[in-house]
Design an enzyme around this catalytic site. Structure first.
Site, PDB file in Angstrom:
ATOM      1  N   GLU A 261       0.797  -1.225   0.000  1.00 44.22           N
ATOM      2  CA  GLU A 261       0.000   0.000   0.000  1.00 44.22           C
ATOM      3  C   GLU A 261       0.836   1.286   0.000  1.00 44.22           C
ATOM      4  O   GLU A 261       0.402   2.295  -0.551  1.00 44.22           O
ATOM      5  CB  GLU A 261      -0.936   0.015   1.226  1.00 44.22           C
ATOM      6  CG  GLU A 261      -2.050  -1.019   1.189  1.00 44.22           C
ATOM      7  CD  GLU A 261      -3.107  -0.705   0.137  1.00 44.22           C
ATOM      8  OE1 GLU A 261      -3.203   0.452  -0.311  1.00 44.22           O
ATOM      9  OE2 GLU A 261      -3.834  -1.637  -0.267  1.00 44.22           O
TER      10      GLU A 261
ATOM     11  N   SER B 165     -50.646 -38.263  11.883  1.00 42.01           N
ATOM     12  CA  SER B 165     -50.538 -39.266  12.951  1.00 42.01           C
ATOM     13  C   SER B 165     -49.354 -39.041  13.883  1.00 42.01           C
ATOM     14  O   SER B 165     -49.243 -39.722  14.913  1.00 42.01           O
ATOM     15  CB  SER B 165     -50.447 -40.660  12.336  1.00 42.01           C
ATOM     16  OG  SER B 165     -51.664 -40.994  11.688  1.00 42.01           O
TER      17      SER B 165
END
Length: 578
Positions: free
Chosen positions: A83, A347
């Site tokens: 950078e 059920s």
């Protein structure tokens, strides 16, 4: 001479006024640096799996504040190499770097290189908005000069490394190191530091979780930049690039579980700021659930026109949710069919009718008629079952006999009495006030149904499903609001229910759920025209609930609770036992 002096004075005055006006134009809305250094952000929530591995994050995630002296030298070195190599020598602005970038951009005919320094980036990240115009660039330069006058180079690096945004809600190298690699910043390896140093350029594009290949390519570029800056050798750069292996991305479909556990955070932990929550989710079990459900829906499920499903794995002893799938793909549909969808259980509701009968003095060997029955013009059918006359409660549940279920409901005090039993077990639903309730015409969620089966498995204790086991905020352990298991049925009735539910798997409608070498029990459930198919089963430790169907309630092709859901239960239990 006098005239020249007057001209110089005049130009100086007007020049000063022009400079003052320009300065006012560029700075009138510039933030006060002292105030902007105080961070304002959304509180973060970090979810961890039961083994401590990262599950998800939300909000703005900050790790521990790191000092430069505590970091490996290659962490700031990688950042400066890619950078701002001249960071140590410039005054906040770098004319040499600007000239080099301008020349490179002119040769390429487009912007290929930036000339901003780390200090300028810090000024922009701390104080300014992302918009690009001349006014913002001037403000950025002025703030960079202020930062350089206020802090040393090491202090600027520390601020940058602690505050820079590195994707996925992570601010600072420590938060990013923990998020992406599961380690604190002080334990970063060289290649990991290179990947993090490559993120400020484009945090979303190079995010290791969203784009691992792009992140590793960018990391290799950073290693090359470090070699070019003589921080490492070319050989070391190549070796480190070969070591790059990003950890597997956390389960995407565990998003249903993450959403569920965060539903009531504001009420459970009000005003606590950042939270780190250790959840009950077992990543291995979650992966098995997702893989097995996905394979079923893509294979036999697709052939039978089944488009959705849901699975919950609950620890029977205390209600800890170990796995949850609310559908086939969270990214396509985050709606949680395990916790939000209310469907008729068919059920799968019958065990509560049988329990009500036990509490009225019956036992598994008591008998009930399976002959045809008519109530007010309604005649429940028994499918292919051939009536025998009187059969035991155990056989009636094993073979899911509808007429026997209705008779037991009436013998136990009717629909309201059975609904009260179900609610006492933890099943919340819309219960019909008629005999059809015996056949599962209530509307319930899968999670509630699974939790209501837990007392059968654990000896009679009602549990409340929970997903958060431990909470921490600002390194302070918080009290987690949990509901302790409470007795709702006797141990004797729980044992009798386990016996009958085991019979369902051993010789009844749930035979497909049988697991060699394990004693399991459970109950099948199928609604009219195969619109819903359920299986809720249990082992010595788990209660596992499964629902299959379609969101629009269209029928499946002959899918019953004893077919695909029971087989999925068996597959999940077998694989998690390995």
């Amino acid at each position: 001479m006098l005239r020249l002096f007057r001209l110089v004075v005049l130009l100086g005055v007007w020049g000063g006024l022009a400079f003052g006006a320009a300065l006012l134009f560029f700075t009138w809305d510039m933030p006060r640096p002292e105030e902007a250094l105080v961070a304002t952000r959304r509180p973060s929530v970090t979810l961890e799996a039961t083994d401590g591995r990262l599950l998800s994050t939300s909000g703005d995630l900050y790790g521990e504040r790191v000092r430069l002296a505590d970091l490996p030298a290659f962490v700031p070195g990688a950042l400066m190499a890619v950078e701002d190599r001249r960071f140590r020598s410039h005054f906040g602005l770098d004319p040499v770097g600007l000239a080099r970038a301008a020349a490179a951009n002119w040769r390429a005919g487009r912007v290929v290189q930036g000339g901003s320094t780390l200090t300028q980036q810090l000024a922009k990240n701390l104080f300014l908005t992302p918009e690009r115009n001349m006014r913002r660039k001037v403000q950025e330069a002025l703030l960079a000069l202020w930062l350089e006058s206020r802090f040393t180079k090491d202090q600027l690096l520390e601020i940058y490394l602690n505050r820079v945004y590195l994707g996925a809600g992570a601010y600072g190298v420590d938060a990013a190191a923990r998020l992406y690699f599961g380690v604190p910043a002080r334990r970063l390896s060289l290649w990991q530091a290179a990947i993090l140093a490559g993120l400020p350029k484009a945090p979303s594009r190079y995010n290791p979780r969203a784009a691992p290949d792009a992140a590793m390519r960018r990391g290799a570029e950073v290693l090359d930049a470090m070699a070019a800056a003589a921080l490492i050798t070319t050989t070391r750069a190549r070796q480190e690039a070969e070591l790059m292996v990003l950890p597997p991305r956390p389960s995407g479909d565990a998003g249903w579980f993450a959403d569920w556990v965060q539903d009531d955070l504001a009420e459970s932990f009000p005003g606590t700021g950042d939270l780190v929550l250790r959840t009950t989710l077992d990543l291995k079990m979650q992966a098995v659930v997702e893989a097995r459900l996905g394979a079923l829906l893509a294979g036999p499920g697709a052939a039978a026109h089944v488009t959705q499903g849901a699975v919950v794995v609950l620890q029977a002893s205390d209600g800890a949710v170990r796995a949850m799938a609310g559908g086939r793909d969270y990214r396509q549909s985050p709606f949680n069919r395990a916790t939000l969808a209310r469907r008729q259980p068919g059920s799968a509701f019958k065990p509560f009718v049988w329990l009500a009968a036990l509490e009225r003095g019956m036992d598994p060997s008591s008998t009930v008629s399976d002959l045809p029955l008519t109530l007010g013009g309604w005649s429940p059918g028994n499918g292919r079952w051939r009536a025998r006359g009187e059969i035991s409660l155990e056989d009636a549940l094993a073979h899911s006999i509808n007429t026997s279920a209705v008779r037991l409901l009436l013998a136990a005090g009717g629909a309201k009495a059975v609904a009260a039993v179900a609610e006492r077990m933890g099943l919340h639903g819309r219960f019909a006030d008629n005999a059809s309730l015996a056949l599962g015409t209530a509307e319930v969620t899968l999670l509630d149904l699974v939790a209501a089966y837990a007392p059968f498995a654990n000896g009679g204790l009602r549990v409340t499903p929970y997903g958060i086991a431990r909470a921490e905020s600002a390194e302070r352990v918080l009290a987690v609001p949990l509901t302790a298991p409470t007795r709702v049925i006797s141990q004797e009735h729980a044992a009798e229910m386990r016996r009958m539910l085991a019979a369902v798997v051993e010789r009844g409608t749930g035979r497909a759920a049988a697991v060699p070498g394990q004693r399991v029990g459970g109950k099948t459930g199928t609604t009219q025209d195969s619109r819903d198919a359920w299986f809720v089963g249990m082992s010595s430790r788990w209660v596992i609930g499964i629902w299959l169907g379609n969101d629009n309630a269209t029928p499946m092709d002959d899918v019953s609770g004893g077919s695909l859901p029971a087989r999925l239960f068996r597959d999940i239990l077998e694989e998690t036992a390995r």
